[in-house]
Enzyme design. Structure first.
Site, PDB file in Angstrom:
ATOM      1  CG  PHE A   1     -16.176   9.021   7.640  1.00 20.26           C
ATOM      2  CD1 PHE A   1     -14.773   8.132   6.679  1.00 20.26           C
ATOM      3  CD2 PHE A   1     -15.723  10.276   7.976  1.00 20.26           C
ATOM      4  CE1 PHE A   1     -14.313   9.439   5.772  1.00 20.26           C
ATOM      5  CE2 PHE A   1     -15.074  11.139   6.774  1.00 20.26           C
ATOM      6  CZ  PHE A   1     -14.410  10.932   5.471  1.00 20.26           C
TER       7      PHE A   1
ATOM      8  CD  GLU B   1      -8.701  20.640   2.690  1.00 23.19           C
ATOM      9  OE1 GLU B   1      -7.886  20.846   3.538  1.00 23.19           O
ATOM     10  OE2 GLU B   1      -9.989  21.556   2.618  1.00 23.19           O
TER      11      GLU B   1
ATOM     12  CG  PHE C   1     -17.510  12.821  -3.999  1.00 21.94           C
ATOM     13  CD1 PHE C   1     -19.004  13.189  -2.914  1.00 21.94           C
ATOM     14  CD2 PHE C   1     -18.857  12.878  -5.778  1.00 21.94           C
ATOM     15  CE1 PHE C   1     -20.925  13.554  -3.208  1.00 21.94           C
ATOM     16  CE2 PHE C   1     -19.844  13.070  -6.457  1.00 21.94           C
ATOM     17  CZ  PHE C   1     -21.075  13.081  -4.658  1.00 21.94           C
TER      18      PHE C   1
ATOM     19  CB  CYS D   1     -16.297  19.902   3.243  1.00 20.73           C
ATOM     20  SG  CYS D   1     -14.682  20.447   1.194  1.00 20.73           S
TER      21      CYS D   1
ATOM     22  CB  ALA E   1     -14.516   8.105  18.603  1.00 17.76           C
TER      23      ALA E   1
HETATM   24  C1  UGA Z   1     -15.005  16.168   2.876  1.00 19.07           C
HETATM   25  C2  UGA Z   1     -15.766  14.885   2.326  1.00 19.07           C
HETATM   26  O1  UGA Z   1     -15.090  13.707   2.751  1.00 19.07           O
HETATM   27  C3  UGA Z   1     -15.018  14.800   0.819  1.00 19.07           C
HETATM   28  O2  UGA Z   1     -16.154  13.432   0.314  1.00 19.07           O
HETATM   29  C4  UGA Z   1     -15.828  15.852   0.666  1.00 19.07           C
HETATM   30  O3  UGA Z   1     -15.432  15.888  -1.103  1.00 19.07           O
HETATM   31  C5  UGA Z   1     -14.962  16.564   1.085  1.00 19.07           C
HETATM   32  O4  UGA Z   1     -15.592  16.776   2.352  1.00 19.07           O
HETATM   33  C6  UGA Z   1     -16.323  17.872   0.399  1.00 19.07           C
HETATM   34  O5  UGA Z   1     -16.924  18.823   0.858  1.00 19.07           O
HETATM   35  O6  UGA Z   1     -15.223  19.064  -0.144  1.00 19.07           O
HETATM   36  P1  UGA Z   1     -12.398  16.415   4.043  1.00 19.07           P
HETATM   37  O7  UGA Z   1     -13.131  17.660   4.603  1.00 19.07           O
HETATM   38  O8  UGA Z   1     -11.870  17.035   3.543  1.00 19.07           O
HETATM   39  O9  UGA Z   1     -13.752  15.727   3.003  1.00 19.07           O
HETATM   40  O10 UGA Z   1     -11.682  15.766   4.968  1.00 19.07           O
HETATM   41  P2  UGA Z   1     -12.580  14.433   6.301  1.00 19.07           P
HETATM   42  O11 UGA Z   1     -11.258  13.546   5.274  1.00 19.07           O
HETATM   43  O12 UGA Z   1     -13.951  13.657   5.697  1.00 19.07           O
HETATM   44  O13 UGA Z   1     -12.901  14.428   7.310  1.00 19.07           O
HETATM   45  C7  UGA Z   1     -13.375  15.657   8.039  1.00 19.07           C
HETATM   46  C8  UGA Z   1     -13.419  15.675   9.807  1.00 19.07           C
HETATM   47  O14 UGA Z   1     -13.483  14.348   9.975  1.00 19.07           O
HETATM   48  C9  UGA Z   1     -12.143  16.056  10.039  1.00 19.07           C
HETATM   49  O15 UGA Z   1     -11.777  17.062  10.988  1.00 19.07           O
HETATM   50  C10 UGA Z   1     -11.254  14.261  10.244  1.00 19.07           C
HETATM   51  O16 UGA Z   1     -10.177  14.838  11.786  1.00 19.07           O
HETATM   52  C11 UGA Z   1     -13.114  14.189  10.947  1.00 19.07           C
HETATM   53  N1  UGA Z   1     -13.344  13.280  10.987  1.00 19.07           N
HETATM   54  C12 UGA Z   1     -12.857  11.759   9.796  1.00 19.07           C
HETATM   55  C13 UGA Z   1     -13.199  11.938  12.214  1.00 19.07           C
HETATM   56  O17 UGA Z   1     -12.905  12.482  12.787  1.00 19.07           O
HETATM   57  N2  UGA Z   1     -13.599  11.081  12.298  1.00 19.07           N
HETATM   58  C14 UGA Z   1     -13.138  10.084  10.738  1.00 19.07           C
HETATM   59  O18 UGA Z   1     -13.230   8.225  10.749  1.00 19.07           O
HETATM   60  C15 UGA Z   1     -13.613  10.860   9.570  1.00 19.07           C
END
Ligand code: UGA
Length: 434
Positions: A252, A155, A152, A263, A255
């Site tokens: 999370f 990045e 989990f 992922c 917006a």
């Molecule tokens: C995600 C999960 O958060 C990890 O727990 C999981 O282990 C990982 O996928 C995986 O499956 O390996 P990650 O893809 O590194 O991690 O990035 P996140 O921080 O989750 O962000 C994902 C996307 O959502 C990004 O484009 C980010 O900008 C966007 N995001 C995130 C939003 O637009 N709003 C938010 O409030 C949070």
């Protein structure tokens, strides 16, 4: 414990380095000889804060090594983690498990003594059963157990996520394997991180359910953001107002231009395919994917609208290209769709990213600038795409002084309207009336 990580990509490398830091003896294996050679010279194949130092200290302590030679490493191991890639299969969106199965076969041939084989890669429900079948078939005498232990890690925050997890999920039925996994995670267990033991298929599904839920949560707030713009509400206040409800939670709910990365897009698609195959469709997730895909191009159209609908021949500067800050990862970044939409409309696009330039060059044909102020030169609009820290306190007067029209589109709500407008900009945010 003697641990082998098969696959020294993002997950394998971070997990391997962290396990070594716990005091385990870790060998990271990868087929790519140039990657292993680079790692043996202290060069990281990815950008992840703190990883190079963690690798260096554990290498010099003799607990972490890198090799292309899987056989001897696996023969000496108590636990072998499969951490190879599971990309979306071309054409149908199912997870491509060929690397996982190839690894299982190779591991089977090398196993000596009781060995726990753990799938750490994100794999669809039932993959553990297939890995078990492959190992048994390849080496009928092997003494082994197959366990699911999804990661989990985010990045950019992966080391912290590994060392301070909300929970560790272990799908295991074999008692000996359960004992080994408890030993592997003992340092975290002592730190009170909850260890969730469950069945293997349940563990596999937990990973997909977690990512799908988070993708849905982001998509929910993005739709509310659009509504805020229509009705004159403020999405950041809505996020705070609902997030303080403990049942909802504040995380999370930012917006933005839509989720990207290696992922969420891949895992949501794979979950949809699995669910369809089992005649149990997950329509909320199907809709989440469709909304998010549309949103990325819609962000490009929003920029065009901010410039009055005509961007032909105009220069538009993008601040940030990666899918989120603190990574060099460009996979499924909203920037890709935004660039395409702007170019389709005839704009000249320029961009800058603190870490993602090399990867971006391979994915998009734009002018690459050397910094945020160079992006702004002669631009008709600036678009903040990724919320890197270095874009949080820009000298707005300096930016504006070289632009041909002072339009600022902030797709991450980093700035506040009054401060940007005070410098003479027209400011557009997400989920706030203009
Ligand atoms: C995600 C999960 O958060 C990890 O727990 C999981 O282990 C990982 O996928 C995986 O499956 O390996 P990650 O893809 O590194 O991690 O990035 P996140 O921080 O989750 O962000 C994902 C996307 O959502 C990004 O484009 C980010 O900008 C966007 N995001 C995130 C939003 O637009 N709003 C938010 O409030 C949070």
């Amino acid at each position: 414990m003697r641990i082998v990580m098969v696959g020294s990509g993002y997950v394998g490398l971070v997990s391997g380095a962290c396990f070594a830091d716990f005091g385990h003896d870790v060998v990271c294996v990868d087929k790519a000889a140039e990657k292993i050679e680079a790692l043996n010279n202290g060069i990281m194949p990815i950008y992840e804060p703190g990883l190079d130092a963690l690798v260096a200290s554990n290498r010099s302590a003799g607990r972490l090594s890198f090799t292309t030679d899987l056989g001897p490493a696996v023969a000496a191991a108590d636990v072998v983690f499969i951490a190879v890639g599971t990309p979306s299969r071309r054409g149908d969106g199912h997870a491509d498990l060929s690397y996982v199965y190839a690894a299982a076969e190779e591991i089977a041939r090398a196993i000596k003594g009781f060995t726990v084989v753990v799938t750490k890669s994100t794999v669809p429900v039932g993959t553990g059963d297939e890995v078990e079948r492959i190992i048994r078939e390849t080496n009928p005498d092997a003494d082994f157990a197959v366990v699911s232990n999804p990661e989990f890690l985010r990045e950019g925050a992966a080391i912290d996520d590994f060392k301070r997890p909300d929970r560790i999920v272990v799908g295991v039925t074999d008692d000996r394997a359960r004992g080994v996994m408890t030993e592997v995670y003992r340092p975290l267990y002592l730190n009170q991180s909850p260890l969730v033991f469950t069945g293997r298929r349940t563990s596999e599904l937990i990973k997909y359910a977690a990512n799908a839920f988070l993708a849905m949560k982001i998509t929910f707030i993005n739709e509310i953001a659009d509504l805020c713009e229509r009705v004159g509400a403020d999405v950041q206040d809505v996020s705070r107002g609902i997030g303080l409800d403990g049942r909802i939670g504040a995380k999370f709910l930012h917006a933005g231009p839509g989720y990207g990365g290696s992922c969420f897009p891949k895992d949501t698609l794979a979950l949809v395919k699995t669910a369809q195959d089992h005649d149990s469709p997950v329509r909320l997730i199907e809709t989440t994917i469709a909304i998010n895909d549309n949103r990325k191009r819609a962000m490009g159209r929003r920029v065009i609208a901010a410039l009055g609908g005509d961007v032909r021949g105009k220069k538009i500067g993008l601040l940030g290209l990666t899918f989120k800050p603190n990574t060099d990862d460009m996979r499924d970044s909203p920037a890709i769709a935004i660039v395409q939409t702007l170019k389709d409309a005839g704009a000249v696009v320029s961009g800058y990213d603190p870490e993602g330039m090399d990867n971006a060059r391979q994915m998009m044909d734009i002018d690459f600038a050397s910094g945020p102020y160079q992006v702004a030169e002669r631009a008709a609009a600036l678009v903040l795409v990724t919320e890197w820290n270095e874009f949080r306190a820009l000298d707005l007067s300096r930016l504006k002084s070289t632009m041909v029209s002072p339009v600022f589109v902030d797709l991450r709500n980093v700035y506040r309207a009054p401060e940007v407008e005070a410098h003479g900009f027209t400011y557009h945010a997400v989920g706030k009336a203009d």
